[in-house]
Design a protein around this motif. Structure first.
Motif, mmCIF file in Angstrom:
data_model
loop_
_atom_site.group_PDB
_atom_site.id
_atom_site.type_symbol
_atom_site.label_atom_id
_atom_site.label_comp_id
_atom_site.label_asym_id
_atom_site.label_seq_id
_atom_site.Cartn_x
_atom_site.Cartn_y
_atom_site.Cartn_z
ATOM 1 N N HIS A 1 0.855 -1.188 0.000
ATOM 2 C CA HIS A 1 0.000 0.000 0.000
ATOM 3 C C HIS A 1 0.891 1.238 0.000
ATOM 4 C CE1 HIS A 1 -3.416 -2.566 1.010
ATOM 5 N NE2 HIS A 1 -2.605 -3.162 1.874
ATOM 6 N N VAL A 2 0.396 2.301 -0.608
ATOM 7 C CA VAL A 2 1.127 3.568 -0.656
ATOM 8 C C VAL A 2 0.552 4.501 0.398
ATOM 9 C CG1 VAL A 2 1.552 5.611 -2.090
ATOM 10 C CG2 VAL A 2 1.738 3.319 -3.088
ATOM 11 N N ASP A 3 1.432 5.211 1.088
ATOM 12 C CA ASP A 3 1.034 6.200 2.086
ATOM 13 C C ASP A 3 1.891 7.445 1.877
ATOM 14 O OD1 ASP A 3 0.590 7.793 4.379
ATOM 15 O OD2 ASP A 3 0.250 6.029 5.638
ATOM 16 N N ALA A 4 1.285 8.513 1.389
ATOM 17 C CA ALA A 4 2.013 9.743 1.049
ATOM 18 C C ALA A 4 2.689 10.394 2.246
ATOM 19 C CB ALA A 4 1.072 10.740 0.378
ATOM 20 N N ARG A 5 2.290 10.041 3.453
ATOM 21 C CA ARG A 5 2.943 10.633 4.631
ATOM 22 C C ARG A 5 4.411 10.205 4.730
ATOM 23 N NH1 ARG A 5 -1.306 8.866 9.119
ATOM 24 N NH2 ARG A 5 -0.963 6.924 7.975
ATOM 25 N N PHE A 6 4.770 9.119 4.034
ATOM 26 C CA PHE A 6 6.153 8.643 4.052
ATOM 27 C C PHE A 6 6.948 9.137 2.846
ATOM 28 C CE2 PHE A 6 3.870 5.558 6.708
ATOM 29 C CZ PHE A 6 4.587 5.737 7.877
ATOM 30 N N ASN A 7 6.416 10.152 2.159
ATOM 31 C CA ASN A 7 7.089 10.732 1.006
ATOM 32 C C ASN A 7 8.413 11.378 1.412
ATOM 33 O OD1 ASN A 7 7.320 11.313 -1.686
ATOM 34 N ND2 ASN A 7 5.553 12.667 -1.773
ATOM 35 N N ASP A 8 9.279 11.587 0.436
ATOM 36 C CA ASP A 8 10.582 12.192 0.684
ATOM 37 C C ASP A 8 10.427 13.671 1.029
ATOM 38 O OD1 ASP A 8 13.350 12.398 0.910
ATOM 39 O OD2 ASP A 8 13.762 11.905 -1.178
ATOM 40 N N ARG A 9 11.470 14.229 1.544
ATOM 41 C CA ARG A 9 11.565 15.649 1.844
ATOM 42 C C ARG A 9 11.581 16.431 0.534
ATOM 43 N NH1 ARG A 9 16.711 18.077 5.237
ATOM 44 N NH2 ARG A 9 15.732 20.027 5.848
ATOM 45 N N ASP A 10 10.936 17.572 0.519
ATOM 46 C CA ASP A 10 10.918 18.427 -0.665
ATOM 47 C C ASP A 10 12.128 19.360 -0.615
ATOM 48 O OD1 ASP A 10 10.408 20.094 -2.793
ATOM 49 O OD2 ASP A 10 8.402 20.690 -2.103
ATOM 50 N N TYR A 11 13.025 19.194 -1.583
ATOM 51 C CA TYR A 11 14.217 20.043 -1.640
ATOM 52 C C TYR A 11 14.006 21.272 -2.515
ATOM 53 C CZ TYR A 11 16.624 16.218 0.631
ATOM 54 O OH TYR A 11 17.000 15.254 1.530
ATOM 55 N N GLY A 12 12.782 21.464 -3.018
ATOM 56 C CA GLY A 12 12.474 22.646 -3.812
ATOM 57 C C GLY A 12 13.427 22.799 -4.982
ATOM 58 N N PHE A 13 13.922 24.009 -5.169
ATOM 59 C CA PHE A 13 14.842 24.337 -6.256
ATOM 60 C C PHE A 13 16.055 23.419 -6.291
ATOM 61 C CE2 PHE A 13 18.783 26.563 -7.393
ATOM 62 C CZ PHE A 13 18.529 26.861 -8.719
ATOM 63 N N TRP A 14 16.467 22.922 -5.140
ATOM 64 C CA TRP A 14 17.714 22.159 -5.029
ATOM 65 C C TRP A 14 17.560 20.696 -5.457
ATOM 66 C CZ3 TRP A 14 21.244 25.616 -4.832
ATOM 67 C CH2 TRP A 14 20.932 26.846 -4.236
ATOM 68 N N THR A 15 16.341 20.276 -5.733
ATOM 69 C CA THR A 15 16.106 18.911 -6.217
ATOM 70 C C THR A 15 16.919 18.687 -7.497
ATOM 71 O OG1 THR A 15 13.891 18.866 -5.281
ATOM 72 C CG2 THR A 15 14.348 17.288 -7.046
ATOM 73 N N GLY A 16 17.658 17.603 -7.519
ATOM 74 C CA GLY A 16 18.482 17.271 -8.677
ATOM 75 C C GLY A 16 19.883 17.841 -8.631
ATOM 76 N N HIS A 17 20.128 18.796 -7.725
ATOM 77 C CA HIS A 17 21.476 19.330 -7.566
ATOM 78 C C HIS A 17 22.328 18.340 -6.770
ATOM 79 C CE1 HIS A 17 19.522 23.103 -8.678
ATOM 80 N NE2 HIS A 17 20.729 23.582 -8.919
#
Length: 187
Positions: free
Chosen positions: A76-92
């Motif tokens: 089952h998927v539970d969005a509360r366990f999603n990763d931290r949002d790095y905003g602009f820095w995602t992929g850096h």
């Protein structure tokens, strides 16, 4: 009644291999990641877990699917366990962010650790409170979720949380405690 919880870090992706912040980016597992997930499945198969939860991001969901298929259990998927949002820095590259800001936490637009904990800790407590037996639970999530949870439980803990690794917690009498850290199955 005591409950066992296995917090599994998703297996490897190309972003991991390149030292990039993944956050809400959604790279798939690479070949190493597929093997790591299979190794985690083999290592956890003795737990007799009845189901597995994961973050919705494909690196976590795929890791969970491999474990679930190996164990013959539901995922089952539970969005509360999603990763931290790095905003602009995602992929850096993380090293670039550290060079510029000193810590990832100091970089503007990064989801604060307290925000991550504000969604994850209640999710863990919900699992503990709504588990009617002592069947172990497995949650596949991210380093940026596992590390702050573990540090909240024991601020002095030393851990590395490699891809494909797991931590074991137990819940008894309203308290979480750490039982095992950085268990990394060999591929």
């Amino acid at each position: 009644m005591a409950i066992e919880l296995y917090l599994v870090r998703h297996a490897n992706t190309a972003f991991n291999a390149d030292g990039r912040l993944r956050g809400l980016a959604d790279p798939p597992l690479d070949d190493v990641g597929e093997r790591q997930a299979a190794a985690a499945a083999a290592a956890l198969s003795w737990t007799a877990a009845a189901s597995i939860l994961s973050s919705p991001l494909q690196r976590a969901a795929r890791t969970a699917e491999i474990i679930a298929d190996t164990m013959g259990i539901e995922h089952h998927v539970d969005a509360r366990f999603n990763d931290r949002d790095y905003g602009f820095w995602t992929g850096h590259r993380k090293s670039e962010v550290l060079a510029e800001w000193g810590t990832v936490d100091a970089a503007p637009g990064v989801e604060p650790t307290e925000s991550v904990l504000a969604r994850v800790l209640p999710a863990l407590d919900d699992l503990a409170e709504h588990t009617s037996d002592s069947t172990p639970l497995i949650v596949v999530t991210h380093d940026a979720v596992i590390r702050p949870v573990m540090k909240r439980l024991d601020p002095a803990i030393a851990l590395t949380v490699p891809t494909g690794s797991y931590q074991r917690l137990s819940y008894s009498q309203g308290q979480w405690q750490i039982d095992l850290v950085d268990q990394q199955p060999q591929i």
